[in-house]
Design a protein around this motif. Sequence first.
Motif, short mmCIF file in Angstrom:
data_model
loop_
_atom_site.label_atom_id
_atom_site.label_comp_id
_atom_site.label_asym_id
_atom_site.label_seq_id
_atom_site.Cartn_x
_atom_site.Cartn_y
_atom_site.Cartn_z
N ALA A 203 0.83 -1.21 0.00
CA ALA A 203 0.00 0.00 0.00
C ALA A 203 0.86 1.25 0.00
CB ALA A 203 -0.94 -0.01 1.20
N LEU B 296 2.35 2.28 -3.46
CA LEU B 296 1.46 2.85 -4.48
C LEU B 296 1.55 4.37 -4.44
CD1 LEU B 296 -1.65 0.55 -4.01
CD2 LEU B 296 -0.14 0.65 -6.00
N ARG C 108 -8.15 -5.93 -2.51
CA ARG C 108 -8.21 -4.47 -2.65
C ARG C 108 -6.91 -3.94 -3.27
NH1 ARG C 108 -7.20 0.37 0.03
NH2 ARG C 108 -5.84 -0.60 1.56
N LEU C 109 -5.78 -4.45 -2.80
CA LEU C 109 -4.49 -3.99 -3.33
C LEU C 109 -4.26 -4.49 -4.76
CD1 LEU C 109 -2.28 -4.26 -0.16
CD2 LEU C 109 -2.82 -2.19 -1.44
N THR D 9 -6.54 -4.89 -7.00
CA THR D 9 -7.35 -4.01 -7.82
C THR D 9 -6.67 -2.66 -8.00
OG1 THR D 9 -9.38 -5.11 -7.12
CG2 THR D 9 -9.61 -2.87 -8.00
N ALA D 10 -6.14 -2.11 -6.91
CA ALA D 10 -5.46 -0.81 -6.99
C ALA D 10 -4.24 -0.88 -7.89
CB ALA D 10 -5.07 -0.34 -5.59
N ASP E 86 -5.39 -1.03 -11.42
CA ASP E 86 -5.91 0.29 -11.84
C ASP E 86 -4.77 1.24 -12.17
OD1 ASP E 86 -8.47 -0.65 -11.48
OD2 ASP E 86 -8.83 0.44 -9.60
N VAL E 87 -3.73 1.24 -11.37
CA VAL E 87 -2.57 2.10 -11.62
C VAL E 87 -1.90 1.71 -12.93
CG1 VAL E 87 -0.24 2.70 -10.82
CG2 VAL E 87 -2.15 2.72 -9.20
#
Length: 149
Positions: free
Chosen positions: A31, A34, A96-97, A99-100, A103-104
């Motif tokens: 996290a 990111l 969740r991570l 997906t993040a 997305d990035v």
Amino acid sequence: MSQSTLDEDELFGEAATEVRDDVESSLADAAAALPAADDVWELDADNTLGALNALSSSLDAGDAEDHLRDAKKWYTMGERADAFEDADDLEAEIERLETAIDDVADAKSQVGELTSTIPALKNALEGLDDESEATDADDADEDAEPAEA
């Protein structure tokens, strides 16, 4: 129950706690790797291409994927060993991570496409402006010529 069994259960409990700690630590590291939301949202640039280049630079997941991989590795190990009493929170954070990070990566790819498209579009529009100006100048020259009798 023998003393050996108690010691093994205690050791397994300690190992399970350490595995969970490793997963949580790797998730926190992922996290932290990111980009910050403000770094993606606020840019300092003089033009569109500068903004796109700045955005592309800010869309760097760094070591987030490596940290997530470590978390998933230890999570899988703990799950298979049935070491976690409740691992729903870990599984949710992993998803969740993931997906993040995806997305990035998608955003960076889209910005990369725009970065190569925008200069070509600018040149094409400038070419149209140049042609329009040349046509306007020709029209002005024709209007300025004296009419023959």
